[in-house]
Design a protein around this motif. Structure first.
Motif, mmCIF file in Angstrom:
data_model
loop_
_atom_site.group_PDB
_atom_site.id
_atom_site.type_symbol
_atom_site.label_atom_id
_atom_site.label_comp_id
_atom_site.label_asym_id
_atom_site.label_seq_id
_atom_site.Cartn_x
_atom_site.Cartn_y
_atom_site.Cartn_z
ATOM 1 N N GLN A 103 7.275 -13.581 -16.397
ATOM 2 C CA GLN A 103 6.474 -14.087 -15.274
ATOM 3 C C GLN A 103 7.256 -13.999 -13.966
ATOM 4 N N MET A 104 8.552 -14.284 -14.030
ATOM 5 C CA MET A 104 9.382 -14.170 -12.827
ATOM 6 C C MET A 104 9.437 -12.732 -12.331
ATOM 7 N N LYS A 105 9.567 -11.793 -13.251
ATOM 8 C CA LYS A 105 9.598 -10.382 -12.860
ATOM 9 C C LYS A 105 8.259 -9.955 -12.274
ATOM 10 N N ALA A 106 7.158 -10.496 -12.837
ATOM 11 C CA ALA A 106 5.836 -10.205 -12.275
ATOM 12 C C ALA A 106 5.715 -10.793 -10.874
ATOM 13 N N LYS A 107 6.251 -12.002 -10.684
ATOM 14 C CA LYS A 107 6.244 -12.633 -9.357
ATOM 15 C C LYS A 107 7.081 -11.818 -8.370
ATOM 16 N N LEU A 108 8.192 -11.300 -8.858
ATOM 17 C CA LEU A 108 9.042 -10.484 -7.989
ATOM 18 C C LEU A 108 8.296 -9.232 -7.538
ATOM 19 N N SER A 109 7.578 -8.608 -8.466
ATOM 20 C CA SER A 109 6.773 -7.439 -8.095
ATOM 21 C C SER A 109 5.694 -7.825 -7.099
ATOM 22 N N GLU A 110 5.095 -9.013 -7.299
ATOM 23 C CA GLU A 110 4.074 -9.493 -6.369
ATOM 24 C C GLU A 110 4.672 -9.742 -4.988
ATOM 25 N N LEU A 111 5.866 -10.323 -4.967
ATOM 26 C CA LEU A 111 6.544 -10.575 -3.696
ATOM 27 C C LEU A 111 6.819 -9.273 -2.951
ATOM 28 N N LYS A 112 7.322 -8.283 -3.670
ATOM 29 C CA LYS A 112 7.632 -7.002 -3.033
ATOM 30 C C LYS A 112 6.366 -6.342 -2.500
ATOM 31 N N ALA A 113 5.276 -6.421 -3.289
ATOM 32 C CA ALA A 113 4.014 -5.827 -2.842
ATOM 33 C C ALA A 113 3.497 -6.521 -1.591
ATOM 34 N N LYS A 114 3.592 -7.859 -1.565
ATOM 35 C CA LYS A 114 3.138 -8.608 -0.393
ATOM 36 C C LYS A 114 4.011 -8.294 0.813
ATOM 37 N N ARG A 115 5.319 -8.179 0.583
ATOM 38 C CA ARG A 115 6.226 -7.854 1.686
ATOM 39 C C ARG A 115 5.880 -6.490 2.271
ATOM 40 N N ASP A 116 5.665 -5.497 1.392
ATOM 41 C CA ASP A 116 5.336 -4.150 1.857
ATOM 42 C C ASP A 116 3.990 -4.146 2.595
ATOM 43 N N GLU A 117 3.022 -4.904 2.060
ATOM 44 C CA GLU A 117 1.709 -4.983 2.718
ATOM 45 C C GLU A 117 1.837 -5.627 4.093
ATOM 46 N N LEU A 118 2.627 -6.691 4.155
ATOM 47 C CA LEU A 118 2.786 -7.408 5.425
ATOM 48 C C LEU A 118 3.472 -6.523 6.463
ATOM 49 N N VAL A 119 4.494 -5.791 6.050
ATOM 50 C CA VAL A 119 5.203 -4.902 6.978
ATOM 51 C C VAL A 119 4.263 -3.808 7.481
ATOM 52 N N ALA A 120 3.469 -3.242 6.561
ATOM 53 C CA ALA A 120 2.533 -2.190 6.963
ATOM 54 C C ALA A 120 1.494 -2.726 7.947
ATOM 55 N N ARG A 121 0.978 -3.921 7.656
ATOM 56 C CA ARG A 121 -0.020 -4.515 8.556
ATOM 57 C C ARG A 121 0.588 -4.847 9.909
ATOM 58 N N SER A 122 1.832 -5.307 9.899
ATOM 59 C CA SER A 122 2.500 -5.638 11.156
ATOM 60 C C SER A 122 2.692 -4.387 12.012
ATOM 61 N N LYS A 123 3.138 -3.292 11.383
ATOM 62 C CA LYS A 123 3.325 -2.045 12.120
ATOM 63 C C LYS A 123 1.994 -1.527 12.660
ATOM 64 N N SER A 124 0.948 -1.643 11.861
ATOM 65 C CA SER A 124 -0.374 -1.197 12.308
ATOM 66 C C SER A 124 -0.854 -2.012 13.494
ATOM 67 N N ALA A 125 -0.638 -3.336 13.434
ATOM 68 C CA ALA A 125 -1.051 -4.202 14.535
ATOM 69 C C ALA A 125 -0.266 -3.873 15.813
ATOM 70 N N GLN A 126 1.023 -3.610 15.663
ATOM 71 C CA GLN A 126 1.837 -3.258 16.823
ATOM 72 C C GLN A 126 1.365 -1.950 17.451
ATOM 73 N N ALA A 127 1.032 -0.967 16.595
ATOM 74 C CA ALA A 127 0.540 0.311 17.105
ATOM 75 C C ALA A 127 -0.782 0.134 17.851
ATOM 76 N N GLN A 128 -1.665 -0.707 17.303
ATOM 77 C CA GLN A 128 -2.946 -0.952 17.967
ATOM 78 C C GLN A 128 -2.744 -1.650 19.299
ATOM 79 N N ASN A 129 -1.833 -2.615 19.323
ATOM 80 C CA ASN A 129 -1.567 -3.318 20.586
ATOM 81 C C ASN A 129 -0.983 -2.376 21.629
ATOM 82 N N GLN A 130 -0.089 -1.494 21.217
ATOM 83 C CA GLN A 130 0.481 -0.532 22.156
ATOM 84 C C GLN A 130 -0.589 0.407 22.701
ATOM 85 N N MET A 131 -1.496 0.813 21.811
ATOM 86 C CA MET A 131 -2.570 1.701 22.250
ATOM 87 C C MET A 131 -3.481 1.001 23.247
#
Length: 237
Positions: A141-169
């Protein structure tokens, strides 16, 4: 670290509510990065502890197996000694028969001891087997949580970069507003319009000057005609 403490930590980490932790974080990305580091370290630590627990369990199981095998072996020896005693007693060798009966008794004592040791170990083995199973489940379960954490981190970073690009545009579009009279484009357009007006003015001025010259020529023609007619009058022509 006790086994109960290990089990408690694994269970607590496995049940951690990631979304709730993120809601409380001022910087979710940093929070996720820290959680990933914590989970990775805790998983490594827990794996070592669980491996040690499993190792101890396997040793107890091995000892139990040896006790069971020893009990069976001593039972076989007791049976063989008893049969030999009966054989000797039947042949009239009572003294030797008693010796083998005594050996049978010793073997039976060893058999009983081995059986008791095996029986005593069984509840502990059962309990430790349950603990190990829970620890393994918790680790999964901990390893599954770790995978979930990494997926959420990657999603959050991608969304943050997308938001920054939209704001710059949007900022770029806002800075180039063709309807804003103070913008560079509007000023350039005004300059072009002034140049165009200036060119039209020059064309109009040039046209006016040319018409005046032609009118002057026409005037000279009229004057010449008048002079010619006057001369004709004087000569009586």
């Amino acid at each position: 670290m006790t086994k109960q403490t290990i089990l408690g930590r694994v269970t607590q980490l496995a049940k951690a509510n990631i979304n709730a932790l993120l809601d409380q974080a001022e910087d979710p990305q940093k929070m996720l990065d820290q959680l990933i580091r914590d989970y990775t370290n805790n998983i490594a630590e827990a794996e070592q502890a669980v491996a040690a627990t499993i190792g101890n369990l396997r040793l107890m199981e091995q000892d139990h197996k040896e006790d069971v095998e020893a009990a069976a072996e001593w039972g076989g020896k007791a049976l063989a000694a008893s049969r030999k005693a009966d054989e000797l007693r039947g042949a009239g060798s009572a003294v030797e028969a008693d010796t083998f009966d005594n050996l049978a008794k010793v073997a039976l004592g060893r058999q009983l001891q081995s059986e008791q040791e095996a029986k005593t170990a069984e509840p502990t083995i059962a309990s430790q087997t349950e603990v190990v199973d829970k620890l393994k489940t918790g680790l999964d379960q901990m390893k599954a949580k770790l995978s979930e954490l990494k997926a959420k981190r990657d999603e959050l970073v991608a969304r943050s970069k997308s938001a920054q690009a939209q704001n710059q545009m949007m900022d770029a579009v806002k800075n180039i507003d063709v309807l804003d009279p103070t913008s560079e484009l509007s000023r350039f357009e005004d300059k072009v319009r002034r140049e165009e007006a200036k060119a039209l003015g020059k064309q109009e001025l040039a046209a006016s000057s040319l018409d005046a010259q032609f009118e002057q020529l026409d005037g000279l023609g009229d004057s010449a005609e008048i002079e010619a007619r006057l001369a004709a009058l004087k000569t009586g022509a």
